[in-house]
Enzyme design. Structure first.
Site, PDB file in Angstrom:
ATOM      1  N   ASN A 210      22.230  17.618 -20.322  1.00 20.99           N
ATOM      2  CA  ASN A 210      21.588  17.000 -19.157  1.00 20.99           C
ATOM      3  C   ASN A 210      21.673  17.961 -17.968  1.00 20.99           C
ATOM      4  OD1 ASN A 210      24.169  16.434 -17.661  1.00 20.99           O
ATOM      5  ND2 ASN A 210      24.526  15.241 -19.519  1.00 20.99           N
ATOM      6  N   LYS A 289      19.610  27.309 -38.574  1.00 19.59           N
ATOM      7  CA  LYS A 289      18.545  26.942 -37.645  1.00 19.59           C
ATOM      8  C   LYS A 289      17.505  26.077 -38.381  1.00 19.59           C
ATOM      9  CE  LYS A 289      15.009  28.831 -34.705  1.00 19.59           C
ATOM     10  NZ  LYS A 289      14.089  29.941 -34.537  1.00 19.59           N
ATOM     11  N   PRO A 309      32.151   8.577 -28.062  1.00 19.58           N
ATOM     12  CA  PRO A 309      33.143   7.702 -27.422  1.00 19.58           C
ATOM     13  C   PRO A 309      32.892   7.612 -25.925  1.00 19.58           C
ATOM     14  CG  PRO A 309      34.145   9.792 -28.115  1.00 19.58           C
ATOM     15  CD  PRO A 309      32.740   9.782 -28.649  1.00 19.58           C
ATOM     16  N   ASP A 310      33.224   6.468 -25.336  1.00 17.42           N
ATOM     17  CA  ASP A 310      33.131   6.333 -23.879  1.00 17.42           C
ATOM     18  C   ASP A 310      34.487   6.761 -23.306  1.00 17.42           C
ATOM     19  OD1 ASP A 310      33.135   5.370 -21.178  1.00 17.42           O
ATOM     20  OD2 ASP A 310      31.394   4.151 -21.729  1.00 17.42           O
ATOM     21  N   PHE A 327      31.580   7.449 -11.909  1.00 16.21           N
ATOM     22  CA  PHE A 327      30.334   7.747 -11.197  1.00 16.21           C
ATOM     23  C   PHE A 327      29.207   7.074 -11.970  1.00 16.21           C
ATOM     24  CE2 PHE A 327      30.426  11.000  -7.798  1.00 16.21           C
ATOM     25  CZ  PHE A 327      31.804  11.110  -7.671  1.00 16.21           C
ATOM     26  N   LYS A 345      33.483  -1.278 -17.755  1.00 16.12           N
ATOM     27  CA  LYS A 345      34.414  -0.189 -18.122  1.00 16.12           C
ATOM     28  C   LYS A 345      35.807  -0.402 -17.537  1.00 16.12           C
ATOM     29  CE  LYS A 345      30.629   3.146 -18.503  1.00 16.12           C
ATOM     30  NZ  LYS A 345      30.464   4.429 -19.170  1.00 16.12           N
TER      31      LYS A 345
HETATM   32  N1  CTP Z   1      31.238   8.178 -19.107  1.00 20.16           N
HETATM   33  C1  CTP Z   1      32.219   8.541 -20.002  1.00 20.16           C
HETATM   34  N2  CTP Z   1      31.940   8.650 -21.335  1.00 20.16           N
HETATM   35  C2  CTP Z   1      30.712   8.399 -21.790  1.00 20.16           C
HETATM   36  C3  CTP Z   1      29.672   8.021 -20.887  1.00 20.16           C
HETATM   37  C4  CTP Z   1      29.976   7.920 -19.561  1.00 20.16           C
HETATM   38  O1  CTP Z   1      33.346   8.778 -19.586  1.00 20.16           O
HETATM   39  N3  CTP Z   1      30.461   8.509 -23.088  1.00 20.16           N
HETATM   40  C5  CTP Z   1      31.585   7.997 -17.686  1.00 20.16           C
HETATM   41  C6  CTP Z   1      30.928   8.982 -16.739  1.00 20.16           C
HETATM   42  O2  CTP Z   1      31.746  10.121 -16.535  1.00 20.16           O
HETATM   43  C7  CTP Z   1      30.811   8.140 -15.468  1.00 20.16           C
HETATM   44  C8  CTP Z   1      30.616   6.724 -15.988  1.00 20.16           C
HETATM   45  O3  CTP Z   1      31.099   6.717 -17.320  1.00 20.16           O
HETATM   46  O4  CTP Z   1      31.998   8.138 -14.713  1.00 20.16           O
HETATM   47  C9  CTP Z   1      29.185   6.248 -15.982  1.00 20.16           C
HETATM   48  O5  CTP Z   1      28.382   7.206 -16.642  1.00 20.16           O
HETATM   49  P1  CTP Z   1      26.813   6.959 -16.860  1.00 20.16           P
HETATM   50  O6  CTP Z   1      26.239   8.087 -17.642  1.00 20.16           O
HETATM   51  O7  CTP Z   1      26.201   6.605 -15.552  1.00 20.16           O
HETATM   52  O8  CTP Z   1      26.871   5.611 -17.700  1.00 20.16           O
HETATM   53  P2  CTP Z   1      26.745   5.297 -19.241  1.00 20.16           P
HETATM   54  O9  CTP Z   1      27.952   4.506 -19.623  1.00 20.16           O
HETATM   55  O10 CTP Z   1      26.456   6.509 -20.037  1.00 20.16           O
HETATM   56  O11 CTP Z   1      25.526   4.273 -19.231  1.00 20.16           O
HETATM   57  P3  CTP Z   1      23.939   4.559 -19.192  1.00 20.16           P
HETATM   58  O12 CTP Z   1      23.729   5.908 -19.814  1.00 20.16           O
HETATM   59  O13 CTP Z   1      23.388   3.437 -19.998  1.00 20.16           O
HETATM   60  O14 CTP Z   1      23.526   4.494 -17.758  1.00 20.16           O
END
Ligand code: CTP
Length: 404
Positions: A210, A289, A309-310, A327, A345
């Site tokens: 990204n 590739k 993983p989140d 964020f 979260k």
């Molecule tokens: N984040 C994380 N791990 C992930 C996705 C997100 O730790 N796999 C954390 C980011 O660092 C940020 C927060 O979660 O602090 C929100 O990230 P964002 O990308 O806005 O949210 P997502 O949970 O990915 O939701 P969406 O993509 O549906 O907006």
């Protein structure tokens, strides 16, 4: 709480019997979080060996001004630039006289001349030498120039006499040293920050990522360091120089970031998830590739993705939970989505920003955000990412203090 976190103390040791106490002083300064380097005069080395102070400080001890080997490694100018404080303990009558005269005839006096940081001396000498008008006049000159005098103390001296002239107790020197620094709002706190994007390989030459530049995460790390915290950054790939004094762990994929965070989070007080984490990765990474010819003609190809993983949710649901800040990078329904993430979260704070707006988005130096807590919100005006970082750190410190 440590009072000297992130502080670089250059300890000068001169040739008096109190030099043996400098070994203890190195330890006590380190206990308070200081990084200590030692410079000794030749006379000091008659009282305590450089090896002792080297082993304790875990840095080479510097003794010679005109030594090509040490000058090329870290010479007097670099040492002077490195230090946040030059502390000379013990400081003999002779050293103070040479300091007043502006001499540069050994390494310690030369670097005192070159140092632009604060200077402090802890005198140690026989009571008659201390009372001598020359010494007294030298003390007045040093004080007039803004050089800090720690002590001396009174009591029984090594020579058997009693009176003023003993080096101050080590504990007292450490307290006075810490008193020279205004302690920041996060003094002694341990902070872990994720920053930048993550990158998910598709094959050896392609990946999913990204637009995150890492600027906001690195600015927050710098602001936290300035506020007195000890900071670890787990960073995805960026083009930025890592902040001075941060402990950096560099990763590429979300899984690598997740593992690095799991390891580093065990002993932190505050976790800030600034990274723009890739939510999905390819189910499998092709070893070779992927060739265009692999796709059936005119059909395109399908990339199957699996959820990552989140990272922040794992941290916020662990025990013990650090104070956790996220964020929310959104392009629409910003406040609504940010609040949903705060709750889902289990975060203590979330910073919402509109990444759809090019003026304040991922690669910009400016940002406009709204901060959400479980019970309130605060909209901040447009400001530079570094000004925003300082404001966020203040707000984090205020909230953490209230929770303590
Ligand atoms: N984040 C994380 N791990 C992930 C996705 C997100 O730790 N796999 C954390 C980011 O660092 C940020 C927060 O979660 O602090 C929100 O990230 P964002 O990308 O806005 O949210 P997502 O949970 O990915 O939701 P969406 O993509 O549906 O907006």
């Amino acid at each position: 709480m440590q009072t000297l976190t992130n502080k670089r103390v250059l300890l000068g040791v001169t040739g008096g019997i109190a030099a043996y106490k400098s070994a203890e002083l190195v330890r006590r300064l380190q206990d308070q979080g200081a990084d200590v380097r030692v410079v000794m005069t030749r006379a000091a080395a008659e009282f305590i060996t450089p090896l002792t102070l080297q082993a304790l400080s875990q840095n080479p001890v510097h003794t010679e001004l005109l030594d090509s080997e040490t000058e090329s490694a870290m010479g007097h100018i670099e040492l002077a630039r490195w230090a946040d404080l030059v502390l000379v303990a013990p400081a003999t009558a002779d050293f103070m006289a040479r300091l007043v005269a502006g001499r540069g005839d050994d390494l310690l006096t030369t670097l005192c001349l070159a140092a632009e940081c604060p200077l402090a001396v802890a005198p140690a000498m026989n009571q008659a030498m201390w009372a001598n008008p020359s010494t007294q006049q030298n003390c007045t000159s040093l004080a007039d120039r803004g050089i800090h005098l720690f002590g001396p103390g009174a009591g029984l001296q090594a020579c058997g006499e009693t009176g003023l002239g003993r080096m101050l107790d080590i504990e007292e020197i450490v307290i006075q040293t810490a008193g020279l620094f205004t302690s920041g709002v996060l003094a002694g706190r341990r902070v872990l920050i994720t920053a930048g994007p993550t990158r998910e390989a598709i094959d050896p030459v392609r990946f999913i990522t990204n637009h995150s530049s890492g600027k906001q995460g690195y600015a927050l790390a710098t602001a936290a360091i300035e506020a007195g915290a000890s900071v670890t950054i787990v960073s995805g790939p960026t083009h930025l120089d890592p902040p001075d004094r941060a402990n950096c762990v560099f990763v590429t994929s979300t899984n690598e970031m997740h593992n690095a965070v799991q390891e580093a989070v065990l002993d932190v007080d505050i976790f800030i998830g600034v990274a723009a984490v890739a939510d999905y990765r390819p189910v499998s990474v092709s070893e070779q590739k992927i060739k265009k010819s692999a796709a059936p003609s005119n059909k395109g190809i399908t990339l199957e993705l699996v959820e990552n993983p989140d990272i922040i949710a794992t941290v916020a649901n662990s025990e013990p939970k650090p104070f956790t800040i996220g964020f929310a990078a959104e392009t629409e329904n910003i406040m609504e989505y940010a609040r949903q993430k705060l709750v889902a979260k289990n975060l203590d704070m979330i910073i919402a920003n509109d990444v759809g707006d090019d003026d304040i988005g991922f690669n910009s130096d400016q940002n406009r955000t709204t901060i959400l807590w479980p019970d309130r919100t605060e909209a901040l005006p447009m400001m530079s990412k570094s000004a925003l970082a300082s404001r966020i750190i203040e707000l984090i410190a205020e909230t953490v203090e209230k929770d303590d």
